[in-house]
Motif scaffolding. Structure first.
Motif, PDB file in Angstrom:
ATOM      1  N   TRP A  73       0.838  -1.204   0.000  1.00 44.10           N
ATOM      2  CA  TRP A  73       0.000   0.000   0.000  1.00 44.10           C
ATOM      3  C   TRP A  73       0.871   1.252   0.000  1.00 44.10           C
ATOM      4  O   TRP A  73       1.810   1.368   0.770  1.00 44.10           O
ATOM      5  CB  TRP A  73      -0.899  -0.055   1.242  1.00 44.10           C
ATOM      6  N   GLN A  76       1.091  -1.826  -8.387  1.00 44.77           N
ATOM      7  CA  GLN A  76      -0.311  -2.121  -8.105  1.00 44.77           C
ATOM      8  C   GLN A  76      -1.187  -1.017  -8.692  1.00 44.77           C
ATOM      9  O   GLN A  76      -0.761   0.132  -8.833  1.00 44.77           O
ATOM     10  CB  GLN A  76      -0.543  -2.195  -6.586  1.00 44.77           C
ATOM     11  N   HIS A 124      -1.023   2.905  -8.185  1.00 41.62           N
ATOM     12  CA  HIS A 124       0.274   3.204  -7.596  1.00 41.62           C
ATOM     13  C   HIS A 124       1.328   3.360  -8.699  1.00 41.62           C
ATOM     14  O   HIS A 124       1.209   2.761  -9.770  1.00 41.62           O
ATOM     15  CB  HIS A 124       0.714   2.082  -6.655  1.00 41.62           C
ATOM     16  N   CYS A 130     -11.338  -1.295  -6.273  1.00 42.66           N
ATOM     17  CA  CYS A 130     -10.335  -1.469  -5.226  1.00 42.66           C
ATOM     18  C   CYS A 130     -10.817  -2.595  -4.319  1.00 42.66           C
ATOM     19  O   CYS A 130     -11.570  -2.367  -3.358  1.00 42.66           O
ATOM     20  CB  CYS A 130     -10.136  -0.191  -4.423  1.00 42.66           C
ATOM     21  N   THR A 131     -10.425  -3.805  -4.640  1.00 42.89           N
ATOM     22  CA  THR A 131     -10.852  -4.975  -3.884  1.00 42.89           C
ATOM     23  C   THR A 131      -9.711  -5.987  -3.841  1.00 42.89           C
ATOM     24  O   THR A 131      -8.784  -5.939  -4.648  1.00 42.89           O
ATOM     25  CB  THR A 131     -12.072  -5.658  -4.532  1.00 42.89           C
ATOM     26  N   LEU A 148      -6.840  -7.197  -6.781  1.00 46.78           N
ATOM     27  CA  LEU A 148      -5.412  -7.434  -6.568  1.00 46.78           C
ATOM     28  C   LEU A 148      -5.013  -8.796  -7.121  1.00 46.78           C
ATOM     29  O   LEU A 148      -3.966  -8.941  -7.769  1.00 46.78           O
ATOM     30  CB  LEU A 148      -5.076  -7.358  -5.080  1.00 46.78           C
ATOM     31  N   MET A 188       0.576  -5.086   1.469  1.00 46.35           N
ATOM     32  CA  MET A 188      -0.551  -5.349   0.582  1.00 46.35           C
ATOM     33  C   MET A 188      -0.161  -6.283  -0.551  1.00 46.35           C
ATOM     34  O   MET A 188      -1.012  -6.993  -1.097  1.00 46.35           O
ATOM     35  CB  MET A 188      -1.104  -4.036   0.022  1.00 46.35           C
ATOM     36  N   THR A 218      -2.051  -9.576  -1.643  1.00 49.56           N
ATOM     37  CA  THR A 218      -2.337  -9.916  -3.029  1.00 49.56           C
ATOM     38  C   THR A 218      -2.095 -11.398  -3.279  1.00 49.56           C
ATOM     39  O   THR A 218      -2.902 -12.091  -3.910  1.00 49.56           O
ATOM     40  CB  THR A 218      -1.447  -9.076  -3.966  1.00 49.56           C
ATOM     41  N   ARG A 268      -4.537   6.339  -1.903  1.00 56.53           N
ATOM     42  CA  ARG A 268      -4.198   5.951  -0.525  1.00 56.53           C
ATOM     43  C   ARG A 268      -5.454   5.722   0.302  1.00 56.53           C
ATOM     44  O   ARG A 268      -5.580   4.725   1.015  1.00 56.53           O
ATOM     45  CB  ARG A 268      -3.335   7.039   0.107  1.00 56.53           C
ATOM     46  N   TRP A 289      -7.632   2.497  -0.901  1.00 58.57           N
ATOM     47  CA  TRP A 289      -7.086   1.203  -0.491  1.00 58.57           C
ATOM     48  C   TRP A 289      -7.056   1.041   1.019  1.00 58.57           C
ATOM     49  O   TRP A 289      -7.090  -0.080   1.530  1.00 58.57           O
ATOM     50  CB  TRP A 289      -5.700   1.005  -1.100  1.00 58.57           C
ATOM     51  N   SER A 290      -7.019   2.144   1.765  1.00 61.36           N
ATOM     52  CA  SER A 290      -7.100   2.026   3.232  1.00 61.36           C
ATOM     53  C   SER A 290      -8.435   1.421   3.646  1.00 61.36           C
ATOM     54  O   SER A 290      -8.500   0.642   4.613  1.00 61.36           O
ATOM     55  CB  SER A 290      -6.909   3.392   3.902  1.00 61.36           C
ATOM     56  N   VAL A 303     -10.149  -0.755   1.905  1.00 59.29           N
ATOM     57  CA  VAL A 303     -10.086  -2.186   1.588  1.00 59.29           C
ATOM     58  C   VAL A 303      -9.327  -2.934   2.687  1.00 59.29           C
ATOM     59  O   VAL A 303      -9.761  -3.986   3.169  1.00 59.29           O
ATOM     60  CB  VAL A 303      -9.400  -2.403   0.227  1.00 59.29           C
TER      61      VAL A 303
END
Length: 305
Positions: free
Chosen positions: A50, A75, A78, A87-88, A92, A117, A121, A217, A220-221, A223
């Motif tokens: 992340w 990712q 990113h 975003c799940t 990933l 992260m 994945t 950011r 994904w936080s 998730v």
């Protein structure tokens, strides 16, 4: 602010890839992929965590590329990979499968290393056919499968609802991180690195993390807050090694110990005294050595090479 703020000299300056390509995921999301090292060498795939990017693996890439084909990718959202509404954990896993298909020959095996992260994945992809076709062994660095916010010790108080609420709001803050200042370095070092981390390590991590767009950011936080991949750990049947720093506040050693207990084929577990969450940067030689050990023990060069 530039998406790419990584350092330009020293051990954490990203090496130039031999080849750059774009992998397309199941939902059409595109991923920036880099290939380093000889094409006929044993393959290693690196999945960062992340708020990071391929630059996070600079030390490993520089060392391993001498005699390995090292594949690193950004990712979604990113580094050089465009952001995506999806975003799940499944996204990933889709992305990792896309990278494996784009870079490995049918049946070719690779050691896959995931940090934070990136490790999640790998767990999310554990049951996927493409992952099982290509994974020879796995290294999980500084990661966990569930209860990430509840177990975090970023907020220095006893576990409970208040600490969880405060942690969730700190990690999920929408505010931009801004430039890399002395205060920003101190905050990042406290939250993500061991107290003995050298200034050049802190600088490298700060530049990478601060380059992550705030919307990415934050997305994904959310998730990570709800993540539950305990089932994926139990399905991760390839030989797997685990590394964690004892001073990791984001994924404390309780997570690594739970992984070791649940993995069907855990072949090594290492707790690094005084190190924080950024183990590939804080202990580059050790992490690289673990990857090399897994390649030697379990990976093979593709047929005909």
């Amino acid at each position: 602010m530039s998406r790419l703020m990584h350092v330009s000299s020293g051990p954490y300056a990203p090496p130039e890839p031999v080849r750059v390509l774009t992998a397309t995921s199941a939902d059409g999301a595109t991923l920036h992929v880099e290939v380093h090292g000889p094409e006929d060498a044993p393959a290693v795939v690196l999945a960062h965590g992340w708020t990071c990017s391929t630059a996070f693996w600079a030390a490993q890439i520089r060392d391993l590329a001498a005699d390995h084909r090292v594949i690193a990718y950004d990712q979604r959202g990113h580094g050089r990979s465009p952001a995506s509404p999806a975003c799940t954990a499944d996204a990933l896993a889709d992305d990792l499968e896309a990278v494996l298909k784009a870079t490995l020959a049918p049946g070719e095996k690779a050691v896959i290393a995931g940090h934070s992260m990136g490790g999640m994945t790998v767990m999310a992809a554990a049951t996927r056919p493409v992952f099982r076709e290509h994974a020879a062994a796995v290294l999980l660095c500084s990661t966990g499968s569930s209860r990430l916010v509840a177990e975090s010790t970023v907020v220095p108080m006893r576990p409970g609802r208040l600490r969880t609420w405060l942690t969730r709001n700190i990690l999920g803050a929408r505010a931009p991180l801004g430039p890399v200042t002395p205060l920003a370095r101190r905050i990042l070092k406290y939250g993500t690195m061991g107290p003995g981390s050298a200034p050049h390590m802190v600088e490298a991590c700060a530049r990478i993390v601060h380059a992550c767009p705030r919307k990415v950011r934050h997305a994904w936080s959310n998730v990570l807050d709800l993540l539950d991949l305990d089932h994926g750990v139990r399905e991760l049947r390839v030989p797997t090694a685990v590394v964690v720093g004892t001073a990791d506040r984001l994924t404390p050693p309780v997570h690594a110990r739970a992984l070791v207990a649940a993995l069907p084929n855990c072949v090594d577990s290492t707790e690094l005294p005084g190190l924080g969450h950024m183990t590939p940067v804080e202990a580059p030689d050790l992490v690289t050595g673990r990857i090399r050990d897994l390649v030697t023990a379990y990976a093979t060069i593709k047929e005909g090479a």
